[in-house]
Scaffold this active site. Structure first.
Site, PDB file in Angstrom:
ATOM      1  N   SER A  13      -3.150  -5.819   5.437  1.00 50.33           N
ATOM      2  CA  SER A  13      -3.038  -4.357   5.416  1.00 50.33           C
ATOM      3  C   SER A  13      -4.300  -3.592   5.774  1.00 50.33           C
ATOM      4  O   SER A  13      -4.246  -2.383   5.980  1.00 50.33           O
ATOM      5  CB  SER A  13      -2.542  -3.895   4.046  1.00 50.33           C
ATOM      6  OG  SER A  13      -1.178  -4.165   3.914  1.00 50.33           O
ATOM      7  N   LYS A  18      -7.481   5.238   0.314  1.00 46.27           N
ATOM      8  CA  LYS A  18      -6.067   4.913   0.484  1.00 46.27           C
ATOM      9  C   LYS A  18      -5.288   5.345  -0.764  1.00 46.27           C
ATOM     10  O   LYS A  18      -5.821   5.274  -1.876  1.00 46.27           O
ATOM     11  CB  LYS A  18      -5.927   3.400   0.695  1.00 46.27           C
ATOM     12  CG  LYS A  18      -4.521   2.931   1.037  1.00 46.27           C
ATOM     13  CD  LYS A  18      -4.508   1.415   1.247  1.00 46.27           C
ATOM     14  CE  LYS A  18      -3.108   0.897   1.554  1.00 46.27           C
ATOM     15  NZ  LYS A  18      -3.064  -0.563   1.724  1.00 46.27           N
ATOM     16  N   SER A  48      -0.539  -1.816   5.747  1.00 38.57           N
ATOM     17  CA  SER A  48      -0.179  -0.649   4.991  1.00 38.57           C
ATOM     18  C   SER A  48      -1.276   0.402   4.935  1.00 38.57           C
ATOM     19  O   SER A  48      -1.011   1.528   4.546  1.00 38.57           O
ATOM     20  CB  SER A  48       0.192  -1.053   3.565  1.00 38.57           C
ATOM     21  OG  SER A  48      -0.921  -1.589   2.892  1.00 38.57           O
TER      22      SER A  48
END
Lengths: 472, 472
Positions: A181, A82, A157
């Site tokens: 997330s 990420k 996210s």
């Protein structure tokens, strides 16, 4: 085997095939890169691919195998990171224009562990600015689309991580979860995602204090076993992180197939405060919880008296984001995501006592779950209140026709960031519109392994991996 | 055996004598009660004795031996509990008029563990109101005096605990430490005190100060082995405390005499920010730390990056007290310690941004220590910057002619509450005025055992127990 089947294989199976030299890491890395080049322009999961690095790492993996050296746990497996975790020498933006050209000088601790375990790094996956909103969109790279329906959000996210895994663009994805997330995008994209116990996986370094004591790193994968494998590679204490837990000395992968003989499972559709749940989600959820009885486990509805903790998190966010970004507003306002600007401004004028009240309420919240886990071993909830919603918005304003607050669609996530309890999302069906629905499995403190075992048991009786999103 | 010898015996030796029936718990308990009745009126260590309870528990302990049952680890050992910790059915005041007549209906988890281990509860030891300051006095019970000089403070907040142990009024005292509250009084009273790793000993219920995650429960004793013995009983996870660490399956007592082969010891007389320390302390620490060379340990001075964590600590402390006390102000303000009121009101005035700023400094200070502990196994500092000071003030504002802030004298303790590292205070000498000097021994996260081992090694070459305070 066709190329698509190779791309959707489990990490564990692929590891086996590399070790037995049925495939080389270079071959599969090329196959995955080819698929990313084809599909990523459609879904926008990878924001910064690192194909040169991947090729180099794949070659090294293959050389290592040939020379007979000891192989890491994740030997030769294409993996994504990420954009929240620094990857040395590679642009790391946190989804914010403020860091658009930031080249990381060091590896994040987890990234270092993944590298040491032999993972091949495919690139950085897209995220919302600083992980603040629960859909994946930012002013540098734009929106990440849901592979099951290109008009829907991937969630956030860690939306890039989830969309990539659902599309067969890698075997393992590292995500982060400060308020849902990992779980929200894993749910929306039909994957397995686990937020381990707070402190199980080190979080270092971090920028700012915005997710202090809330953020957890963990895997987003297609198979439960792959989560156990990846966690084995990244868990364990690190002295740079004051909150990491001590060494556990067990391998999750070795134990994930064991089924606890007696379990008392409770489930809740509201945790005592959630107002509205989509009818499809409710129906799939209730069908699924019954399935756990097949293992001889008791399953019953549980009652909660919990005040909606959304205010706790709002207070944290507004005060901490104000601290981290308040001074940047003057020069950067136009280049900051509007929702984030609002959060930063909401922190103006807050007092230390407001923060203290939130910390105290957090303790009360923990005690509610402490009471629950005196009676039960596992808690089941829906992962989200509804399936993936349309692109272009940060949250739905209505569920089943009723007007709801901005966090009402994800009431089940934040409580477990505030309490640090391990929580996973597992696919449990599709909506009438063909969108994935997720079941959340929550364990008591430190019982990450039980969560994985219960997840694995559910996966065995309700596998989902045959369903794949279609791309034209 | 002389009564005084029984009173100053180690708990470890007592357990053996009780087991072999050389002494009964009742005999020991009576001798100690007699001593408390003689000396406590002078020094005011016990605020609420529980002699009836103690006698009852001593009978039960002796019965267990007679009945040849499995003997628990602290069977029959007289032990005191700090008045910040609830004991079922025994007045627990937290040093505050608000709780002057509060009788808890449940034992706190640490008391439960001590009882289950066979301890004989002698009573509650004195503490400042809610443990808020580093000296021991309050509006219910008054000041606890220093046994080595009755005009000096015992330190605090576990001043009653340290004084009781120093005077031979029980071999084991349960203390707690949110900013130095085990270590200062142990230092000032010439006994051994250990603040274990944050979370090693669970705190539950966490009343009435839930906010700042700084506080740890630990032992205050005359012998290092007794700290290991007591900690073995108190440590271990408890699900009601979300900060408690997972199980540490090592028995500290079994391993306490193992002295590691090669250790790198670093010492600091300023931690990168302390302005000044008393010159006699400085000399004693430098002399003492070099004594470790006789074990073949490498000893050298550490340079710290300049970073003052005082404001971070006082922010957490003030906001904590402000939040906790505000609900009581209307009814109780004039019955609270006036300094506490000033602190609490200051806490209520602080803007929210002070908290994230404190979090940031806390992280940075932790990183400094992370760097230090990459190079050293053990860090040594003075425990306090001054010896015990006169009763009636909360803090000396001048050390050897240099003006210091209110936290200046405790510059070496609270940083390790911010970081959670295990830290002990061990007696290492005397001032010209016959006041004890304490050396602080700090270990890496989770390395409580190493701190105990290094402490034991020092005790072996520099024992202090022959010197006892004299009362006429």
């Amino acid at each position: 085997m066709n190329r698509e089947d190779i791309c959707f294989m489990s990490a564990l199976e692929m590891r086996e095939k590399i070790q037995t030299q049925e495939y080389t890491s270079e071959e599969i890395t090329e196959i995955i890169i080819e698929r990313i080049e084809k599909i990523n322009p459609t879904i926008n999961a990878f924001c910064t691919p690192t194909f040169d690095l991947a090729r180099e790492m794949a070659k090294k993996s293959d050389d290592k195998l040939k020379s007979g050296e000891k192989l890491g746990l994740l030997h030769g497996l294409p993996t994504s990171i990420k954009d929240q975790m620094p990857l040395k020498g590679i642009r790391t933006t946190y989804g914010s224009k403020l860091y658009e050209n930031n080249i990381a000088e060091v590896d994040d601790v987890c990234v270092g562990r993944l590298k040491n375990a032999g993972a091949v790094i495919l690139g950085k996956t897209n995220m919302s600015p600083f992980g603040f909103i629960a859909v994946t969109n930012n002013l540098i790279f734009g929106e990440t689309l849901n592979p099951w329906n290109l008009k829907r959000t991937s969630g956030g996210s860690s939306g890039g991580a989830a969309a990539s895994m659902a599309s067969g663009l890698g075997y393992l994805a590292l995500g982060a979860d400060g308020g849902g997330s990992i779980r929200t995008p894993a749910c929306f994209c039909g994957l397995y995602g686990i937020k381990p116990s707070f402190g199980r996986v080190p979080v270092y370094p971090i920028t700012g204090v915005s997710f202090d004591s809330l953020v957890h790193y963990g895997p987003i994968v297609r198979y439960v076993k792959d989560a156990a494998l990846m966690l084995d590679a990244i868990k364990g204490p690190h002295n740079a992180d004051q909150y990491t837990l001590p060494e556990e000395n067990i391998s999750y992968l070795e134990k994930v197939d064991e089924k606890p003989s007696h379990l008392k499972i409770g489930y809740s559709l509201d945790l005592g405060f959630a107002k509205v749940i989509d009818t499809d989600v409710k129906e799939r959820f209730l069908n699924s919880v019954k399935k756990f009885e097949e293992f001889g486990w008791s399953v019953e509805p549980a009652k909660f008296k919990i005040r909606n903790p959304e205010r706790i998190l709002l207070t944290y966010h507004s005060i901490l984001f104000n601290y981290d970004l308040g001074s940047k507003l003057k020069d950067w306002r136009d280049k900051m995501y509007p929702d984030l600007v609002k959060a930063v401004e909401a922190g103006v004028g807050a007092t230390g006592n407001d923060f203290a009240r939130s910390i105290a309420r957090r303790k009360v919240l923990f005690e509610k779950f402490h009471e629950y886990f005196k009676k039960y071993d596992i808690l089941l909830t829906p992962s989200t209140g509804l399936p993936a919603f349309e692109l272009g918005i940060s949250f739905p304003t209505k569920i089943d026709g009723k007007i709801v607050s901005p966090t009402a669609w994800m009431p089940f996530s934040a409580p477990f960031n505030l309490t640090g309890l391990p929580a996973a999302t597992i696919p449990c069906g599709m909506s009438s519109e063909g969108l994935p629905i997720g079941l959340q499995i929550v364990g008591n403190r430190f019982n990450d392994l039980t969560v994985l075992q219960v997840s694995k048991a559910f996966e065995e009786i309700a596998p989902w991996q045959d369903r794949r999103p279609k791309f034209d | 055996m002389k009564k005084e010898d029984i009173c100053f015996m180690s708990a470890h030796e007592m357990t053996k004598k009780i087991k072999t029936q050389e002494l009964t718990s009742q005999e020991i308990t009576e001798v100690i009660i007699e001593r408390i009745e003689k000396i406590n009126p002078i020094i005011n260590a016990y605020c609420t004795p529980t002699f009836d309870l103690a006698r009852e528990m001593a009978i039960e302990a002796d019965e267990i031996v007679k009945r040849n049952e499995i003997i628990p680890p602290l069977n029959g050992i007289p032990t005191s509990i700090k008045d910040l910790v609830p004991v079922k059915g025994v007045r627990t005041t937290f040093g505050s008029k608000i709780f002057e007549n509060y009788i808890p209906s449940e034992d706190s988890i640490v008391v439960k563990r001590l009882k289950d281990a066979g301890c004989v509860i002698l009573g509650k030891t004195n503490t400042p109101e809610f443990g808020f300051k580093g000296v021991t006095d309050n509006l219910i019970f008054g000041a606890t005096l220093n046994p080595w000089d009755l005009e000096k403070t015992s330190g605090g907040s576990s001043g009653g605990a340290a004084t009781s142990v120093a005077c031979g009024m029980g071999p084991l005292a349960q203390g707690s430490d949110g900013g130095g509250s085990i270590r200062h009084p142990a230092c000032f009273c010439g006994v051994y005190g250990l603040k274990p790793s944050f979370g090693r000993v669970p705190i539950y219920p966490r009343t009435p100060t839930p906010i700042a995650n700084l506080s740890v429960v630990g032992p205050i004793v005359r012998y290092v082995s007794d700290a290991a013995l007591m900690l073995d009983v108190m440590k271990g996870p408890f699900e009601g405390d979300r900060f408690s660490l997972p199980k540490d399956s090592t028995n500290y007592l079994d391993h306490i005499n193992e002295i590691p082969d090669k250790l790198k010891i670093g010492y600091s007389l300023d931690l990168g920010y302390a302005k000044v320390i008393n010159s006699e302390f400085e000399k004693a620490i430098i002399k003492s730390v070099h004594r470790f060379e006789s074990f073949g340990f490498n000893v050298e001075e550490v340079k710290f990056k300049e970073l003052d964590p005082s404001e971070a600590f006082s922010t957490l402390w003030l906001i904590n007290h402000g939040y906790d006390l505000e609900p009581y102000f209307e009814e109780w303000k004039d019955k609270l310690d006036p300094i506490l009121v000033i602190w609490a009101e200051a806490g209520l005035e602080l803007p929210a941004s002070r908290l994230p700023n404190a979090m940031k400094t806390r992280n940075e200070f932790y990183q400094n220590l992370f760097e230090t502990f990459r190079q050293y196994d053990i860090l040594i500092t003075p425990t306090t910057a001054v010896p015990a000071f006169e009763i009636g003030i909360a803090a000396p504002r001048n050390i050897d002619g240099v003006d210091v802030s209110p936290t200046g004298w405790q510059a070496f303790t609270f940083p390790f509450n911010l970081t959670g590292h295990p830290a002990a205070s061990i007696p290492c000498g005397w001032t010209n005025n016959n006041l004890p000097i304490g050396m602080q021994i700090i270990g890496k996260r989770f390395e409580d055992l190493l701190v105990l081992q290094v402490s034991k090694a020092f005790e072996d070459i520099a024992p202090w127990q022959d010197k006892k305070p004299i009362f006429n």
